[in-house]
Enzyme design. Sequence first.
Site, PDB file in Angstrom:
ATOM      1  N   TRP A   1       1.226   4.460  -1.830  1.00  0.00           N
ATOM      2  CA  TRP A   1       0.033   4.899  -1.097  1.00  0.00           C
ATOM      3  C   TRP A   1       0.299   4.975   0.393  1.00  0.00           C
ATOM      4  CZ3 TRP A   1      -2.143   7.114  -4.732  1.00  0.00           C
ATOM      5  CH2 TRP A   1      -2.173   6.545  -6.011  1.00  0.00           C
TER       6      TRP A   1
ATOM      7  N   ASP B   1      -5.854   0.336   4.606  1.00  0.00           N
ATOM      8  CA  ASP B   1      -6.282   0.777   3.284  1.00  0.00           C
ATOM      9  C   ASP B   1      -6.439  -0.491   2.449  1.00  0.00           C
ATOM     10  OD1 ASP B   1      -6.522   1.653   0.684  1.00  0.00           O
ATOM     11  OD2 ASP B   1      -4.806   3.020   0.746  1.00  0.00           O
TER      12      ASP B   1
ATOM     13  N   LYS C   1     -11.770  -0.049  -7.856  1.00  0.00           N
ATOM     14  CA  LYS C   1     -10.976  -1.225  -8.210  1.00  0.00           C
ATOM     15  C   LYS C   1     -11.794  -2.506  -8.029  1.00  0.00           C
ATOM     16  CE  LYS C   1      -6.881   1.291  -6.653  1.00  0.00           C
ATOM     17  NZ  LYS C   1      -6.310   1.623  -7.970  1.00  0.00           N
TER      18      LYS C   1
END
Length: 361
Positions: free
Chosen positions: A103, A172, A196
């Site tokens: 990511w 993030d 999540k």
Amino acid sequence: MPERVYNFSPGPATLPYEVLQQAAKDIVNFQDSGIGLIEISHRSKQFMAVIEEAEQLLRELMDIPANYKVLFLQGGASSQFFMIPMNLLGDGKKATYLNTGVWSKKAIKEANQFGQIEIAYSSEEAKFNRVPAPGEYVVADDSEYLYFVSNNTIYGTQFPEMPKSEKMLIADMSSDILSRKLDVSKFGLIFAGAQKNLGPAGVTLVIIREDLLERTPKNVPTMLSYKTHADNGSMFNTPPTFSIYIVAQVLKWLKAQGGVDGMEKINREKAEMLYNAIDSTDYYRGHAEPGSRSMMNVSFNLPTADLEKKFIAEAAAVGLDGLKGHRSIGGCRASIYNAFPREGVVKLVEFMKEFQAKNPA
């Protein structure tokens, strides 16, 4: 309805059962209005109360300072990979990134289109099995910000402590937001995909310091400007109403668990239980170095790929689902986010012992 299984999926991930039960009622008849939740107008008093409650609970749980805006956006966390540099960088400006997984690599690729990106640290050669210690990277004096991913879902790594820098931090936190205490005031911007730890897919949370809203270049498209959404209370266009509703319900549930402090204690207990099972034998091997281990995603291997395949299949057969590792590293992965129940970890540890006894290497 069949008995619920333990869902170790990395996302969309398990949600609190009581939240699902309430949503099942509200999706048909919201607050006895005779209208289903996903049918009500986003401009209605009912939904305005929902989004206001979600923001209020988030501010309370994370102790968000008054000079920060809370935005509920669409486009997934991946859209933030380009929205951040698009809004906060400009021609000739520099930002520093820490490359600790897939990511962060994707974010670096997007950011390179908008400014000069300096990679101060990368663990790619070691298959992203660790995050850097504070002294292992230097943030350039002329950087606008330091960008990092607090928890890596694929490789099972997590910053044990948030990085410290004189430069603005941007993080993030898609896979570990609300799992442990943090000081929001140390950050310029925090973002997280909901699917999540917060709710279902469809909404992305952005927490941004107000002064940064004025940095957006004039050529940024209206929908991609943070100021657009801040000025309109996340209502510039129709927001993902159902996803925001679930976020509000999850936040109420989290508050009832003792808030972030209570959740962190539970999370540490679950992770310790699973890592102890891995470390107690050479049969299972954790991917992440001990000092970089994630409380949210536990990636591990068995002696052979065939045994891993058998392990995943037999685990699923007894109600332990979603344990297949990411295709980039294989093996197994147990995602144990906030809503994942402790008893599911207990059952997995018991299964691991039984499987090893029946399938010696």
